[in-house]
Structures are given as C-alpha cells and as structure tokens.
Design a protein around this motif. Structure first.
Motif, PDB file in Angstrom:
ATOM      1  N   GLY A 226       0.789  -1.236   0.000  1.00 45.22           N
ATOM      2  CA  GLY A 226       0.000   0.000   0.000  1.00 45.22           C
ATOM      3  C   GLY A 226       0.818   1.281   0.000  1.00 45.22           C
ATOM      4  N   LYS A 227       2.094   1.197  -0.355  1.00 44.81           N
ATOM      5  CA  LYS A 227       2.969   2.382  -0.302  1.00 44.81           C
ATOM      6  C   LYS A 227       2.475   3.480  -1.256  1.00 44.81           C
ATOM      7  N   THR A 228       2.214   3.111  -2.504  1.00 50.66           N
ATOM      8  CA  THR A 228       1.775   4.097  -3.504  1.00 50.66           C
ATOM      9  C   THR A 228       0.391   4.640  -3.163  1.00 50.66           C
ATOM     10  N   MET A 229      -0.491   3.771  -2.704  1.00 53.43           N
ATOM     11  CA  MET A 229      -1.852   4.179  -2.337  1.00 53.43           C
ATOM     12  C   MET A 229      -1.817   5.221  -1.221  1.00 53.43           C
ATOM     13  N   LEU A 230      -0.964   5.005  -0.241  1.00 54.92           N
ATOM     14  CA  LEU A 230      -0.846   5.948   0.868  1.00 54.92           C
ATOM     15  C   LEU A 230      -0.245   7.272   0.408  1.00 54.92           C
ATOM     16  N   ALA A 231       0.791   7.193  -0.431  1.00 63.44           N
ATOM     17  CA  ALA A 231       1.454   8.414  -0.899  1.00 63.44           C
ATOM     18  C   ALA A 231       0.506   9.282  -1.712  1.00 63.44           C
ATOM     19  N   LYS A 232      -0.348   8.670  -2.517  1.00 62.37           N
ATOM     20  CA  LYS A 232      -1.289   9.432  -3.346  1.00 62.37           C
ATOM     21  C   LYS A 232      -2.262  10.241  -2.508  1.00 62.37           C
ATOM     22  N   LEU A 305       8.580   9.699  -5.455  1.00 64.72           N
ATOM     23  CA  LEU A 305       9.501   8.881  -6.240  1.00 64.72           C
ATOM     24  C   LEU A 305       9.286   7.419  -5.868  1.00 64.72           C
ATOM     25  N   ASP A 306       8.595   6.703  -6.732  1.00 63.27           N
ATOM     26  CA  ASP A 306       8.296   5.286  -6.496  1.00 63.27           C
ATOM     27  C   ASP A 306       9.483   4.440  -6.944  1.00 63.27           C
ATOM     28  N   GLU A 307       9.777   3.384  -6.166  1.00 64.27           N
ATOM     29  CA  GLU A 307      10.929   2.518  -6.443  1.00 64.27           C
ATOM     30  C   GLU A 307      12.216   3.349  -6.514  1.00 64.27           C
ATOM     31  N   LEU A 308      12.534   3.995  -5.425  1.00 62.32           N
ATOM     32  CA  LEU A 308      13.653   4.938  -5.362  1.00 62.32           C
ATOM     33  C   LEU A 308      14.983   4.351  -5.841  1.00 62.32           C
ATOM     34  N   PRO A 309      15.357   3.104  -5.482  1.00 58.32           N
ATOM     35  CA  PRO A 309      16.668   2.596  -5.929  1.00 58.32           C
ATOM     36  C   PRO A 309      16.774   2.416  -7.448  1.00 58.32           C
ATOM     37  N   GLU A 310      15.630   2.408  -8.146  1.00 56.24           N
ATOM     38  CA  GLU A 310      15.665   2.219  -9.598  1.00 56.24           C
ATOM     39  C   GLU A 310      16.008   3.509 -10.339  1.00 56.24           C
ATOM     40  N   PHE A 311      15.952   4.654  -9.663  1.00 55.14           N
ATOM     41  CA  PHE A 311      16.359   5.913 -10.282  1.00 55.14           C
ATOM     42  C   PHE A 311      17.877   5.928 -10.447  1.00 55.14           C
ATOM     43  N   LYS A 312      18.350   6.576 -11.518  1.00 54.29           N
ATOM     44  CA  LYS A 312      19.795   6.680 -11.722  1.00 54.29           C
ATOM     45  C   LYS A 312      20.430   7.463 -10.569  1.00 54.29           C
ATOM     46  N   ILE A 346       8.389  12.408  -0.956  1.00 54.33           N
ATOM     47  CA  ILE A 346       7.900  11.114  -0.458  1.00 54.33           C
ATOM     48  C   ILE A 346       8.451  10.046  -1.390  1.00 54.33           C
ATOM     49  N   ALA A 347       9.201   9.119  -0.835  1.00 52.80           N
ATOM     50  CA  ALA A 347       9.800   8.056  -1.646  1.00 52.80           C
ATOM     51  C   ALA A 347       9.323   6.698  -1.139  1.00 52.80           C
ATOM     52  N   SER A 348       9.391   5.717  -2.037  1.00 56.12           N
ATOM     53  CA  SER A 348       9.054   4.350  -1.625  1.00 56.12           C
ATOM     54  C   SER A 348      10.035   3.388  -2.272  1.00 56.12           C
ATOM     55  N   MET A 349      10.216   2.259  -1.649  1.00 51.60           N
ATOM     56  CA  MET A 349      11.119   1.251  -2.200  1.00 51.60           C
ATOM     57  C   MET A 349      10.818  -0.109  -1.603  1.00 51.60           C
ATOM     58  N   ASN A 350      11.193  -1.140  -2.333  1.00 54.80           N
ATOM     59  CA  ASN A 350      11.161  -2.493  -1.787  1.00 54.80           C
ATOM     60  C   ASN A 350      12.385  -2.673  -0.905  1.00 54.80           C
ATOM     61  N   PRO A 351      12.327  -3.558   0.079  1.00 58.49           N
ATOM     62  CA  PRO A 351      13.472  -3.720   0.979  1.00 58.49           C
ATOM     63  C   PRO A 351      14.647  -4.458   0.337  1.00 58.49           C
ATOM     64  N   CYS A 352      14.402  -5.142  -0.790  1.00 56.31           N
ATOM     65  CA  CYS A 352      15.447  -5.920  -1.451  1.00 56.31           C
ATOM     66  C   CYS A 352      15.011  -6.196  -2.889  1.00 56.31           C
ATOM     67  N   PRO A 353      15.869  -6.738  -3.730  1.00 58.96           N
ATOM     68  CA  PRO A 353      15.479  -6.990  -5.125  1.00 58.96           C
ATOM     69  C   PRO A 353      14.259  -7.887  -5.281  1.00 58.96           C
ATOM     70  N   CYS A 354      14.132  -8.914  -4.454  1.00 61.19           N
ATOM     71  CA  CYS A 354      12.955  -9.786  -4.575  1.00 61.19           C
ATOM     72  C   CYS A 354      11.732  -9.161  -3.924  1.00 61.19           C
ATOM     73  N   GLY A 355      11.940  -8.236  -2.977  1.00 62.16           N
ATOM     74  CA  GLY A 355      10.847  -7.487  -2.373  1.00 62.16           C
ATOM     75  C   GLY A 355      10.305  -8.057  -1.081  1.00 62.16           C
ATOM     76  N   PHE A 356      10.854  -9.166  -0.576  1.00 68.79           N
ATOM     77  CA  PHE A 356      10.212  -9.830   0.560  1.00 68.79           C
ATOM     78  C   PHE A 356      11.096  -9.942   1.802  1.00 68.79           C
ATOM     79  N   TYR A 357      12.144  -9.128   1.881  1.00 67.82           N
ATOM     80  CA  TYR A 357      12.940  -9.111   3.103  1.00 67.82           C
ATOM     81  C   TYR A 357      12.076  -8.594   4.260  1.00 67.82           C
ATOM     82  N   ASN A 358      12.120  -9.264   5.391  1.00 63.03           N
ATOM     83  CA  ASN A 358      11.327  -8.918   6.583  1.00 63.03           C
ATOM     84  C   ASN A 358       9.830  -9.117   6.382  1.00 63.03           C
ATOM     85  N   HIS A 359       9.419  -9.826   5.328  1.00 62.19           N
ATOM     86  CA  HIS A 359       7.988 -10.099   5.121  1.00 62.19           C
ATOM     87  C   HIS A 359       7.523 -11.112   6.155  1.00 62.19           C
TER      88      HIS A 359
END
Length: 512
Positions: A226-232, A305-312, A346-359
């Motif tokens: 719900g990161k994007t939903m909350l940011a909107k 900025l959604d998926e912050l680590p994907e920005f250059k 306001i930025a958002s990111m996954n915790p790791c490449p697969c997205g499920f760290y600490n899930h």
C-alpha cells in the motif's frame, strides 16, 4: 513607417517587457534582428500566410523587425501575433492609436488561428506591473491571464478578431475571472481519501506527522503493502493552499505550459510522480531553453519517487541541494534563472530486489549482502535528508475485509492545520519560514530544546544507530512537530522516542 508593439519574454517564473519595432521602407527583403531563435526567424512565413488568410495583404517592401532589448535572446513562436499586428499597422491596414497600450502575444497558424502560449500568467503580471491597459492573447490562455486584476484581458481565436478589435469594427468583451471565488470554490477537492485505506494506522500516523511539519519521508516495504496508495493520499491531509501559494504554483505550471484552457488558479497542491527513467535535467529543470523540472512543478506540493533505488544515481544526487535550499538555480553561459522548489519528498522502495525481506509470511530469496547492497543504491547524504523512515508491512486479511470505517482525510487535515497554525505563530517574524522542516541548525538548537532525560535517550540512539549530525537535527525537528500535534509547548520524552523510531532505516540498523 515605424510602429512599436509590446510583448514579453519569460525568464524563470518572471517576465520582461519586450518591444517589437516594425519598420517598412524601400526594398523587398524581410529582416528580424534582436537575437531571435529559429522559431522567431521562421515566423514571417507563418505571419504572411496568416495575414493573407485574414483577407489582408503582406507588404512587398523591405520590413525590418527589431526585438528590444537587443542583447537578450528571444525564444518561441509567441511573437508571431505582435509581429503581424506591427506589420499591419505599419502598412496602414489597421488603426494604431491604442496599439501601444496592450501586450500582444500569440502563435499564428497558417490559417490565422491563434495557438496557446506558455507563461501567460507571469506575462499578465508583467503587463500590469509595467502599466499597460490590457493584454491580447489566444483564447485558450485567457482565463489564466485574467487572474490578474485591473488588467483588461482579451482572448482571441484568430488574427481577424485582433484586427477587428483595433479597427473597432467589432466589440470584444474582456475575460473576467473572480479570483477569490475561483479559489475558494475549488480548494481542496481531491478524488482520494485516507478512509479508502484499510489498516496501516502506523503509516497514516507517520504521514500525518510529515504533513504537519513538511517533512520528507520514505516508505519501505514489500510489493502490494500500500505504499503508492498511501502516498497518493498525502495531499488530501496537507493544509489547503493559500492565495499566495496558489499564485506561485500556477505561475510555474503556466511557464511549463501545463495549464489547460479551462484552468485559472491551481487550488490543489501538486502531486508529481515521475517514472524512474527520468533524466536529471527533467527532474531539476534546465535544458537549452530552461524550463522548470519536476521538483519545481511539485512546488508547494508533493514529489513522489516510487521505487527509489531504480532511479539513476546522478538523478537522485542532483536533488540534494534543492532539498536544502528549496530552490533551483539553472546557470547557462549567458543567463541564470531560478525556480522555486519547496516540496515534500515522499519516496518508496522495496526492501530488497525480490521485495520480501522482513515479510511476515513470504521468504526472501536474496543472497547474503544483497539487501545491504540494494539499500546502498541510495546515498547516505540523500537518506540523511529524509526525516522519516517508515517500514510498511502488508495488511492482513481481517483488516482488509473489516467493515470498520477508517478516519477520513478531513479529520486528519484538521489536526495538521492546527499544528501548522502553531508553527505559523512560532515563525511569524520570518517571512521565508513556515514549518518545522525548514528550520536551520541554529534555529533547531534554540527551538527544539530537550530535557536531561531526552538528552540521554538521543545519545543512546545515536550511538546504537550510528546517526549523523544531520540525522540528529532531523530527529529534533520531527519531535517538535509531534509535540505541536499534541499541543505541547515542550518536547517530551515520548515525542522524542517516537521521532527516533522513525529513523529505523538508517544504515547501521537495517539489514544487519
């Protein structure tokens, strides 16, 4: 015969008066001088066709057009209309008594119709400031320009209408916009609401604190949490724009050409969400012909900025100075322009490449060190400039299907407005400072004082989390905002503890 018409050039978010001098004499060539760009050099072809389409004649004599001041470069196609009117007046095809009392701007099509221009609002402000009677421009920009009071604004569809206006053969009514009615009737009308979000009460609390103090925030969590939903929905709990902020924001969007024909004042706080493939110039502004970037378009609003680590990396690093100074200076060899950039990041990111760290339910498949490497894509200096680091966990099934109605944005906004009112009183003597996130380090020391037990707590936190001096300031600012939300004159221990909790993603405390 020499005729002068008047237009304007936009530099940054302000405009400058330009005099278009047209002289017709012996000879048979056309000349445009005064540092015109290619679009202006090509204008005589459009002007000639438009004049003929209006049933008038292009003079077959020597025409010299000078754009003064001659040492400033002129850009864009919006000089077509003042050039055409100057040629018609100099050749005696239209009456000339009132031409010098109006700003005239507009791009001409070959059939004589007028196309919209950029920067109509700052040009209109300059027309009034320079003492002109009115402003003639394309109809699509007329409502935007009519925001300025005590200036006659005429929106025209084509060249023939402008000619009839000066000849007096037709009566044209000026466009009238009641600025205050437009503003107050449309303020804070958002399609989203926090009541749409099930669960995530701790994240809503963090967003409320961010809104109350103007703090930057990063949300980190697995996909679908719900990161994007909350940011909107963050703009829905920000205080409504005041009239001055609305004018500032509208000027920037006017210069960028982002306003539609129906737009007058922007009454909603901007929400900009650029894709991660954006370039650094598109983000901060600039280019061969400088234009405001996304951070300026987000002025007085939110940049998400959604998926912050994907920005250059280079794109993220150029934000560091605007985040501190709240303005961008674009420098070129012959000019320098400034764009305001006071925005909430306001930025958002996954915790790791697969997205499920600490899930709580799914297993992370990333190898050793991968999580830390992924977070390292965001530099320490940039992370330091983000006040609140919040971990977002997925909503469980019971919360998702609950019939319980969550708190509406309106109620949250009321608390935010009360906290901002406290800050307005606090910073009443400083015109450039409006909320806690804007405080300088010296002001933090004077305003965000903590007691002895608070000093012990923050010392332990800094040693354990490896926090920087900038992070220390951020914690004090956030704790001051939490105290303001509670209506407390002093920063209590619980306020400080909650602020420290929102630094949980600092490097030494995340992913080992």
């Amino acid at each position: 015969m020499l005729i002068k018409t008047f237009g304007s050039a936009v530099f940054g978010v302000n405009a400058l008066t330009i005099t278009i001098e047209v002289s017709i004499g012996g000879g048979n060539r056309y000349h445009i001088v005064g540092l015109p760009d290619n679009a202006i050099k090509e204008s005589l072809r459009r002007v000639e066709s438009a004049i003929q389409s209006a049933g008038l004649k292009m003079p077959r004599q020597k025409i010299v057009i000078n754009l003064a001041p001659a040492d400033i470069r002129k850009e864009g196609s919006s000089y077509d209309l003042p050039i055409a009117i100057g040629i018609l007046a100099a050749s005696g095809q239209i009456e000339i008594p009132e031409i010098g009392q109006y700003f005239i701007m507009g791009e001409l099509s070959l059939d004589g119709s007028l196309q919209s221009i950029k920067g109509a609002l700052p040009i209109s402000i300059q027309a009034k400031k320079a003492g002109f009677k009115g402003f003639i421009l394309p109809k699509d920009n007329s409502r935007e320009a009519a925001i300025v009071s005590d200036l006659l604004v005429y929106g025209m569809k084509n060249l023939a209408e402008v000619v009839s206006f000066f000849n007096g053969s037709e009566i044209h009514e000026p466009v009238v916009v009641n600025t205050r009615n437009e503003f107050f009737n449309n303020v804070s009308s958002y399609p989203h609401d926090f009541s749409d979000v099930k669960g995530q009460e701790n994240i809503k609390r963090a967003l409320e604190i961010a809104a109350a103090g103007g703090h930057n925030l990063i949300l980190i969590g697995p996909p679908g949490a719900g990161k994007t939903m909350l940011a909107k929905r963050l703009p829905t709990i920000l205080p409504p724009l005041n009239l001055q902020e609305a004018l500032e924001t509208t000027k920037i969007h006017s210069v960028a050409g982002k306003l539609s024909a129906a737009d007058t004042l922007m009454t909603e706080r901007p929400y900009r969400s650029p894709h991660h493939t954006i370039s650094d110039i598109a983000l901060v502004g600039g280019g061969a012909s400088p234009q405001p970037g996304e951070i300026s378009l987000a002025h007085n609003g939110v940049l998400f900025l959604d998926e912050l680590p994907e920005f250059k990396r280079s794109v993220l690093e150029v934000m560091r100075q605007p985040l501190e100074d709240r303005q961008v200076t674009v420098s070129r060899s012959k000019l320098s322009v400034e764009y305001p950039a006071s925005f909430m990041l306001i930025a958002s990111m996954n915790p790791c490449p697969c997205g499920f760290y600490n899930h709580p339910e799914k297993e992370c498949t990333c190898g050793p060190g991968i999580v830390q490497k992924y977070l390292s894509k965001i530099s320490g200096p940039l992370l330091d400039r983000i006040d609140l680091h919040v971990e977002v966990t997925p909503v469980n099934f019971n919360e998702l299907t609950s019939a319980f109605e969550a708190e509406k944005s309106e109620k949250i906004r009321d608390r935010v407005i009360k906290a901002r009112a406290i800050q307005d009183d606090r910073f009443a003597a400083i015109t450039t400072l409006h909320y806690n996130a804007q405080m300088s380090p010296n002001m933090v020391r004077n305003i965000c004082k903590i007691n002895d037990s608070g000093q012990v707590l923050i010392k332990q936190a800094m040693e354990k989390l490896g926090l920087s001096a900038r992070a220390y300031d951020r914690i004090l600012k956030v704790s001051r905002t939490i105290a303001d939300l509670d209506g407390s004159p002093d920063i209590e221990l619980e306020h400080l503890a909650e602020a420290i909790h929102y630094r949980s993603l600092d490097r030494d405390s995340w992913a080992g």
